[in-house]
Design a protein around this motif. Structure first.
Motif, mmCIF file in Angstrom:
data_model
loop_
_atom_site.group_PDB
_atom_site.id
_atom_site.type_symbol
_atom_site.label_atom_id
_atom_site.label_comp_id
_atom_site.label_asym_id
_atom_site.label_seq_id
_atom_site.Cartn_x
_atom_site.Cartn_y
_atom_site.Cartn_z
ATOM 1 N N GLN A 1 0.821 -1.202 0.000
ATOM 2 C CA GLN A 1 0.000 0.000 0.000
ATOM 3 C C GLN A 1 0.859 1.257 0.000
ATOM 4 O O GLN A 1 0.494 2.249 -0.631
ATOM 5 N N ASN A 2 1.977 1.206 0.708
ATOM 6 C CA ASN A 2 2.876 2.362 0.690
ATOM 7 C C ASN A 2 3.399 2.609 -0.716
ATOM 8 O O ASN A 2 3.516 3.765 -1.138
ATOM 9 N N THR A 3 3.702 1.533 -1.442
ATOM 10 C CA THR A 3 4.143 1.676 -2.825
ATOM 11 C C THR A 3 3.045 2.308 -3.664
ATOM 12 O O THR A 3 3.295 3.225 -4.453
ATOM 13 N N TRP A 4 1.801 1.822 -3.494
ATOM 14 C CA TRP A 4 0.682 2.402 -4.240
ATOM 15 C C TRP A 4 0.560 3.890 -3.949
ATOM 16 O O TRP A 4 0.385 4.703 -4.848
ATOM 17 N N MET A 5 0.636 4.247 -2.668
ATOM 18 C CA MET A 5 0.477 5.657 -2.292
ATOM 19 C C MET A 5 1.601 6.512 -2.867
ATOM 20 O O MET A 5 1.356 7.632 -3.339
ATOM 21 N N ASN A 6 2.816 5.991 -2.845
ATOM 22 C CA ASN A 6 3.937 6.744 -3.418
ATOM 23 C C ASN A 6 3.755 6.924 -4.928
ATOM 24 O O ASN A 6 4.005 8.006 -5.457
ATOM 25 N N LEU A 7 3.313 5.878 -5.607
ATOM 26 C CA LEU A 7 3.080 5.983 -7.047
ATOM 27 C C LEU A 7 1.925 6.932 -7.352
ATOM 28 O O LEU A 7 1.981 7.692 -8.319
ATOM 29 N N MET A 8 0.895 6.904 -6.532
ATOM 30 C CA MET A 8 -0.225 7.832 -6.719
ATOM 31 C C MET A 8 0.246 9.275 -6.565
ATOM 32 O O MET A 8 -0.166 10.155 -7.327
ATOM 33 N N GLU A 9 1.101 9.512 -5.596
ATOM 34 C CA GLU A 9 1.602 10.870 -5.366
ATOM 35 C C GLU A 9 2.465 11.327 -6.531
ATOM 36 O O GLU A 9 2.361 12.470 -6.981
ATOM 37 N N GLU A 10 3.313 10.446 -7.055
ATOM 38 C CA GLU A 10 4.119 10.788 -8.235
ATOM 39 C C GLU A 10 3.204 11.115 -9.419
ATOM 40 O O GLU A 10 3.449 12.085 -10.135
ATOM 41 N N TYR A 11 2.184 10.304 -9.626
ATOM 42 C CA TYR A 11 1.242 10.517 -10.725
ATOM 43 C C TYR A 11 0.513 11.843 -10.543
ATOM 44 O O TYR A 11 0.351 12.604 -11.496
ATOM 45 N N ARG A 12 0.070 12.127 -9.335
ATOM 46 C CA ARG A 12 -0.624 13.389 -9.063
ATOM 47 C C ARG A 12 0.263 14.577 -9.392
ATOM 48 O O ARG A 12 -0.161 15.514 -10.062
ATOM 49 N N LYS A 13 1.495 14.528 -8.954
ATOM 50 C CA LYS A 13 2.420 15.636 -9.211
ATOM 51 C C LYS A 13 2.661 15.839 -10.703
ATOM 52 O O LYS A 13 2.752 16.968 -11.173
ATOM 53 N N GLU A 14 2.770 14.727 -11.434
ATOM 54 C CA GLU A 14 3.036 14.812 -12.869
ATOM 55 C C GLU A 14 1.800 15.246 -13.662
ATOM 56 O O GLU A 14 1.872 16.133 -14.502
ATOM 57 N N TYR A 16 -1.407 16.192 -12.441
ATOM 58 C CA TYR A 16 -2.304 17.193 -11.839
ATOM 59 C C TYR A 16 -1.510 18.091 -10.889
ATOM 60 O O TYR A 16 -1.722 18.082 -9.677
ATOM 61 N N PRO A 17 -0.580 18.879 -11.416
ATOM 62 C CA PRO A 17 0.315 19.656 -10.558
ATOM 63 C C PRO A 17 -0.403 20.697 -9.697
ATOM 64 O O PRO A 17 0.137 21.107 -8.660
ATOM 65 N N THR A 18 -1.596 21.110 -10.071
ATOM 66 C CA THR A 18 -2.316 22.092 -9.253
ATOM 67 C C THR A 18 -3.167 21.427 -8.173
ATOM 68 O O THR A 18 -3.681 22.105 -7.289
ATOM 69 N N MET A 19 -3.314 20.107 -8.238
ATOM 70 C CA MET A 19 -4.055 19.388 -7.206
ATOM 71 C C MET A 19 -3.204 19.345 -5.945
ATOM 72 O O MET A 19 -2.011 19.068 -6.002
ATOM 73 N N VAL A 20 -3.825 19.622 -4.824
ATOM 74 C CA VAL A 20 -3.104 19.666 -3.555
ATOM 75 C C VAL A 20 -3.432 18.424 -2.739
ATOM 76 O O VAL A 20 -4.600 18.085 -2.550
ATOM 77 N N ASN A 21 -2.400 17.764 -2.261
ATOM 78 C CA ASN A 21 -2.571 16.648 -1.342
ATOM 79 C C ASN A 21 -2.703 17.249 0.047
ATOM 80 O O ASN A 21 -1.754 17.819 0.583
ATOM 81 N N LEU A 22 -3.873 17.142 0.644
ATOM 82 C CA LEU A 22 -4.143 17.794 1.925
ATOM 83 C C LEU A 22 -3.590 17.050 3.124
ATOM 84 O O LEU A 22 -3.531 17.607 4.211
ATOM 85 N N SER A 23 -3.205 15.823 2.943
ATOM 86 C CA SER A 23 -2.715 15.048 4.086
ATOM 87 C C SER A 23 -1.249 15.353 4.352
ATOM 88 O O SER A 23 -0.496 15.771 3.487
ATOM 89 N N ASP A 24 -0.851 15.132 5.563
ATOM 90 C CA ASP A 24 0.563 15.235 5.944
ATOM 91 C C ASP A 24 1.237 13.891 5.728
ATOM 92 O O ASP A 24 2.291 13.638 6.261
ATOM 93 N N GLY A 25 0.600 13.064 5.020
ATOM 94 C CA GLY A 25 1.069 11.707 4.787
ATOM 95 C C GLY A 25 -0.138 10.804 4.846
ATOM 96 O O GLY A 25 -1.226 11.230 5.229
ATOM 97 N N PRO A 26 0.036 9.557 4.486
ATOM 98 C CA PRO A 26 -1.100 8.650 4.488
ATOM 99 C C PRO A 26 -1.695 8.497 5.874
ATOM 100 O O PRO A 26 -0.989 8.405 6.863
#
Length: 164
Positions: A1-14, A16-26
């Motif tokens: 799951q940590n791998t999935w979350m890290n990949l999701m974050e990389e995808y989001r940054k690439e 959807y760069p204006t999308m903000v991840n509101l969490s301080d981590g999972p």
């Protein structure tokens, strides 16, 4: 799951760069549906501007869906993740969750047995990049992993076709 979350974050940054991840981590639910409901409820309160939520386990998605339902937030917050159709049916039927995904359990079992038999028979060659597995057809091999392919996406149009 940590791998999935890290990949999701990389995808989001690439993508959807204006999308903000509101969490301080999972924020994990430790495979506890009640805790998932509480984490989602707390997140809705802490981030009233939140408009999307991902729940990555079969217990966290129904827990988060319950929080959205109780908070009347399903019209402003898009929730998706991974779960079984039986756990999510009520939330899809009432519109709390529009779509969610899971691997195709039957095809995963079929491919697993097919690959095991091929390996025992010596038909699964080291370095192979693909295996043809009966009704599944071609499945990609990456290193030591055989990839099933796209997940099943469940929604109001197909959820009643599945019972697991």
């Amino acid at each position: 799951q940590n791998t999935w979350m890290n990949l999701m974050e990389e995808y989001r940054k690439e993508k959807y760069p204006t999308m903000v991840n509101l969490s301080d981590g999972p924020k994990g639910s430790e495979e506890d549906q009640a805790l998932a409901t509480q984490v989602a409820t707390d997140s809705l309160k802490a981030y009233p501007e939140m408009n999307g939520l991902f729940a990555l386990t079969s217990v966290s998605l129904p827990g988060a869906a319950e929080a959205l339902r109780k908070s009347n937030a399903s019209q402003r917050v898009f929730l998706t993740g991974l779960a079984t159709p039986n756990a999510m049916r009520q939330y899809v039927k009432d519109g709390t969750v529009k779509k969610f995904a899971l691997w195709n359990c039957e095809d995963l079992g079929y491919l697993t047995v097919y690959a095991a038999v091929a390996a025992v028979k010596g038909e699964l060659n080291p370095g192979a990049t693909e295996i043809t597995a009966g009704h599944i057809g071609a499945a990609k091999i990456t290193g030591s992993e055989i990839l099933l392919g796209d997940p099943l996406v469940f929604d109001a149009n197909n959820i009643d076709q599945y019972n697991f």
